[in-house]
Design a protein around this motif. Structure first.
Motif, mmCIF file in Angstrom:
data_model
loop_
_atom_site.group_PDB
_atom_site.id
_atom_site.type_symbol
_atom_site.label_atom_id
_atom_site.label_comp_id
_atom_site.label_asym_id
_atom_site.label_seq_id
_atom_site.Cartn_x
_atom_site.Cartn_y
_atom_site.Cartn_z
ATOM 1 N N UNK A 185 6.544 46.393 67.378
ATOM 2 C CA UNK A 185 6.877 45.252 68.217
ATOM 3 C C UNK A 185 8.374 45.289 68.486
ATOM 4 N N UNK A 186 8.799 45.003 69.692
ATOM 5 C CA UNK A 186 10.223 45.085 69.978
ATOM 6 C C UNK A 186 10.814 43.724 70.331
ATOM 7 N N UNK A 187 10.059 42.677 70.105
ATOM 8 C CA UNK A 187 10.583 41.373 70.486
ATOM 9 C C UNK A 187 10.521 40.385 69.336
ATOM 10 N N UNK A 188 11.415 39.470 69.364
ATOM 11 C CA UNK A 188 11.275 38.314 68.496
ATOM 12 C C UNK A 188 11.014 37.176 69.459
ATOM 13 N N UNK A 238 17.026 36.943 64.921
ATOM 14 C CA UNK A 238 16.395 36.007 63.980
ATOM 15 C C UNK A 238 17.197 34.719 63.916
ATOM 16 N N UNK A 239 18.518 34.884 63.881
ATOM 17 C CA UNK A 239 19.352 33.685 63.818
ATOM 18 C C UNK A 239 19.178 32.876 65.107
ATOM 19 N N UNK A 240 19.191 33.591 66.233
ATOM 20 C CA UNK A 240 19.074 32.908 67.523
ATOM 21 C C UNK A 240 17.754 32.145 67.595
ATOM 22 N N UNK A 241 16.705 32.765 67.086
ATOM 23 C CA UNK A 241 15.397 32.114 67.151
ATOM 24 C C UNK A 241 15.402 30.829 66.320
ATOM 25 N N UNK A 242 15.951 30.933 65.097
ATOM 26 C CA UNK A 242 15.998 29.749 64.231
ATOM 27 C C UNK A 242 16.824 28.649 64.892
#
Ligand SMILES: C[S@@+](CC[C@H](N)C(=O)[O-])C[C@H]1O[C@@H](n2cnc3c(N)ncnc32)[C@H](O)[C@@H]1O
Length: 677
Positions: free
Chosen positions: A374-377, A629-633
């Motif tokens: 997978x290449x996306x978060x 990951x940080x951006x998503x959180x």
């Protein structure tokens, strides 16, 4: 016949049509508008797959701005050093194959490392020189970059993958990490504004606090998307060197005489043949003429279109009689998937093209058994992209060292000034014996003892958002650096790089892919440097070592990497010291000693290294995952809080305009903002 590189390109493409069965597919992993080549039939191991085409140019005439190391468009230039052609009588300058807006299917080939952590490649590129026959009977040697199935059979439908080389990726990754990191910080400061508003109106924010982690986190299952970037290049001709080679009588290489030219500065994700654009324009003209004579809404574009475009070699996959081609639009500088119905031609949106392609490539992927990561978060990528494009703010990459108030001193760190040696006993005894045998020999790389006196470096927190290491590091992880605690004269020894010393082989066998970021503080000592520093070491027993400063180290572990390769405005190099392997006589051990041998260093000036391309190739992707990951959180927290604030606004507890102002807030990075953990 005139020697016209564009004509040579067309010849190459024609040859490819006849001999190389490839297809261009929309990549599912990389998302919209990203194309990859797949095998339309199986290739045996060793079998030729095709060759690259583009505009052959003299390297120094290729647009310099596009060839900056940190400009991603640089990735579409394949270097052909003059030395690789010397054997064919070539006497001209270095060349490049410019594939920005044209090329064969192989132009779309992605680097295996994006997909496969083992870095297993399907194809390899080698340089061949073939003569082009001229009208007067003479021949002109033209370099071609051929690809062949290197490591294994490539099954029908499988994606073609190539190793583009570290040189190609190092600067690119570094630039990507910084750019994406800046977008992550905008999300962070926007969340801070929303949190501030929530606190002001007593909306509970406790549950929205981001996880505070001092340790970098990495999961191999979530890789960022491959980048899509492209631009039209001014086509320029080269040829003097080739003409000279022709005059000298070019030779055709015997099979196996091909010279390797693997490390291209190139990554290909989307593209098309330049001349397809011309065909497209011709079609459009035809279409307009036809519309003028026949205004029926579903009128076709005339006969011959499909076969013309297939002849250009840009065919996409077949799905129920639907063919897709990829075309480059120099006006918008974009690549588009265009559908062609059998017997007619009609433009479709990129999405339409992509969905058709996805159907077919999914089947092919199942058939080929290829596995992709997978290449996306989910969510984070789009948010980061929109932050990047919405802000319109230029990243203020510092040209000179940052002022001293960009850094805040850090106290209370436990630092150690000597290495901890964790080698098997027998190997340590080797060092002891070599040190004893050294006797009184004093060489350039032999020093009497460990460095003494007060440390010449100071660890600092990077407080300024102008610093790439700050952009790159998530806001909940400290970004540190090392500055000179005193004036350091040119040539002076600064400090030793200190950590736990392992044998490289033992260290890498213990590390997993997930540990990539743990290796961010490693310094490799190559066996050849050890032998140079201590010639009495046993050549056969001495292997590469690693100094791991992750948990044990001194100020030098905090030294950041240079972010520009040009000189600073004051004429000094960005990288202001060098590291050398020396032999410390009194300890009977080697050390990595840093010297200010590039320039004098002022008090408070940041020490800057150049980590090297392999470092950024290894780290870049992991750092991007961390940022995502940080951006998503941050995004999730922001959305949660905005929902609560809007609900409160509907009840009249919070002014609605303040909520919307916070939602629309565009944080500025062009201000020095103190880092708050
Ligand atoms: C050896 S550490 C340097 C110290 C690090 N800044 C710290 O706070 O621990 C290397 C890491 O610092 C960051 N870094 C160093 N130089 C950088 C640069 N020029 N641009 C972006 N990040 C950088 C990256 O996260 C990299 O993996």
């Amino acid at each position: 016949m005139r020697c016209d590189p564009a004509a040579a390109t067309v010849e190459v493409v024609k040859l490819m049509d006849a001999s190389t069965p490839q297809q261009i597919q929309m990549s599912k992993e990389s998302g919209r508008n990203c194309f990859v080549p797949t095998a339309a039939e199986s290739f045996r191991r060793g079998q030729p797959v095709g060759f690259f085409s583009g505009i052959l140019q003299e390297q120094d005439k290729a647009d310099r701005a596009l060839r900056q190391l940190d400009d991603s468009r640089n990735l579409w230039f394949y270097d052909i050093p003059a030395s690789a052609l010397a054997g064919y009588g070539y006497t001209g300058p270095d060349l490049v194959l410019n594939m920005l807006d044209r090329g064969s299917e192989l132009r779309f080939t992605q680097d295996a490392k994006w997909h496969n952590p083992n870095g297993d490649n399907n194809i390899a590129a080698v340089l061949w020189v073939l003569p082009m026959q001229l009208a007067d009977g003479s021949s002109l040697p033209i370099p071609y970059i051929f690809c062949h199935a290197q490591t294994r059979q490539i099954r029908k439908g499988a994606e073609l993958l190539l190793d583009w080389g570290d040189e190609c990726w190092g600067a690119y990754h570094q630039a990507q990490v910084v750019k994406q990191g800046a977008a992550m910080h905008r999300l962070h400061w926007k969340l801070a504004r929303v949190q501030q508003l929530a606190a002001q109106y007593n909306i509970p924010t406790a549950h929205t606090r981001l996880h505070q982690s001092g340790r970098l986190d990495f999961t191999a299952a979530a890789l960022p998307a491959t980048p899509v970037a492209a631009a039209a290049a001014p086509g320029r001709a080269m040829t003097e060197g080739l003409t000279a080679a022709a005059a000298a009588g070019a030779k055709r290489p015997a099979s196996g005489e091909a010279s390797s030219s693997r490390a291209a500065k190139l990554q290909v994700v989307a593209g098309a043949y330049g001349h397809v654009r011309q065909q497209q324009q011709q079609q459009e003209q035809q279409q307009q003429q036809q519309h003028a004579s026949d205004p029926a809404p579903d009128a076709g574009t005339g006969t011959g279109t499909t076969s013309d475009q297939q002849a250009a070699g840009s065919s996409g996959g077949d799905a129920d009689g639907v063919r897709c081609i990829v075309v480059f639009d120099p006006d918008t500088e974009e690549f588009k998937m265009q559908q062609i119905q059998a017997g007619s031609s009609s433009s479709s949106s990129e999405d339409d093209g992509s969905s058709e392609e996805e159907g077919s490539s999914e089947e092919e992927e199942e058939e080929s058994g290829e596995e992709h990561f997978s290449v996306r978060i989910a969510g984070a990528e789009a948010a980061v992209e929109s932050e990047e494009s919405r802000s319109g703010e230029q990243l203020p990459v510092p040209a000179a060292p940052l002022p001293q108030d960009a850094f805040v001193p850090v106290a209370g760190l436990q630092l150690q000034q000597q290495c901890v040696w964790q080698l098997p006993h027998g190997l340590l005894a080797d060092y002891e014996a070599a040190g004893t045998a050294l006797g009184n020999r004093i060489g350039r790389l032999i020093v009497e003892g460990p460095l003494e006196g007060a440390p010449k470096l100071r660890v600092v927190d990077v407080a300024s958002l102008h610093h790439p290491a700050r952009w790159c590091t998530p806001p909940n992880v400290a970004a540190r650096g090392a500055v000179a605690a005193t004036v350091i004269d040119r040539g002076e020894a600064i400090t030793d790089y200190v950590g736990v010393v392992h044998r490289e082989a033992d260290f890498s066998s213990k590390s997993s892919a997930d540990d990539v970021l743990d290796q961010a503080y490693c310094f490799t000592i190559h066996a050849k440097d050890l032998l140079q520093a201590c010639p009495t070491l046993s050549e056969t027993r001495i292997k590469d070592l690693v100094i791991d400063a992750r948990e044990v180290g001194n100020e030098s572990r905090f030294i950041n990497c240079a972010w520009a390769r040009e000189k600073r405005p004051d004429g000094k190099p960005h990288r202001n010291y060098s590291a050398r392997v020396v032999w410390v006589k009194s300890l009977k051990r080697p050390a990595v000693r840093l010297f200010a041998d590039r320039c004098a260093i002022e008090e408070g000036e940041e020490l800057v290294a150049h980590y090297g391309d392999p470092y950024w190739v290894a780290m870049g992707r992991s750092l991007q995952v961390l940022q995502m990951k940080y951006a998503k959180a941050a995004l999730q927290q922001q959305e949660k809080l905005l929902r609560l604030l809007r609900a409160a606004a509907a009840e009249g507890r919070v002014p609605a305009d303040e909520v919307e102002a916070a939602a629309e807030h565009k944080p500025e990075l062009n201000a020095i903002v103190k880092f708050q953990a």
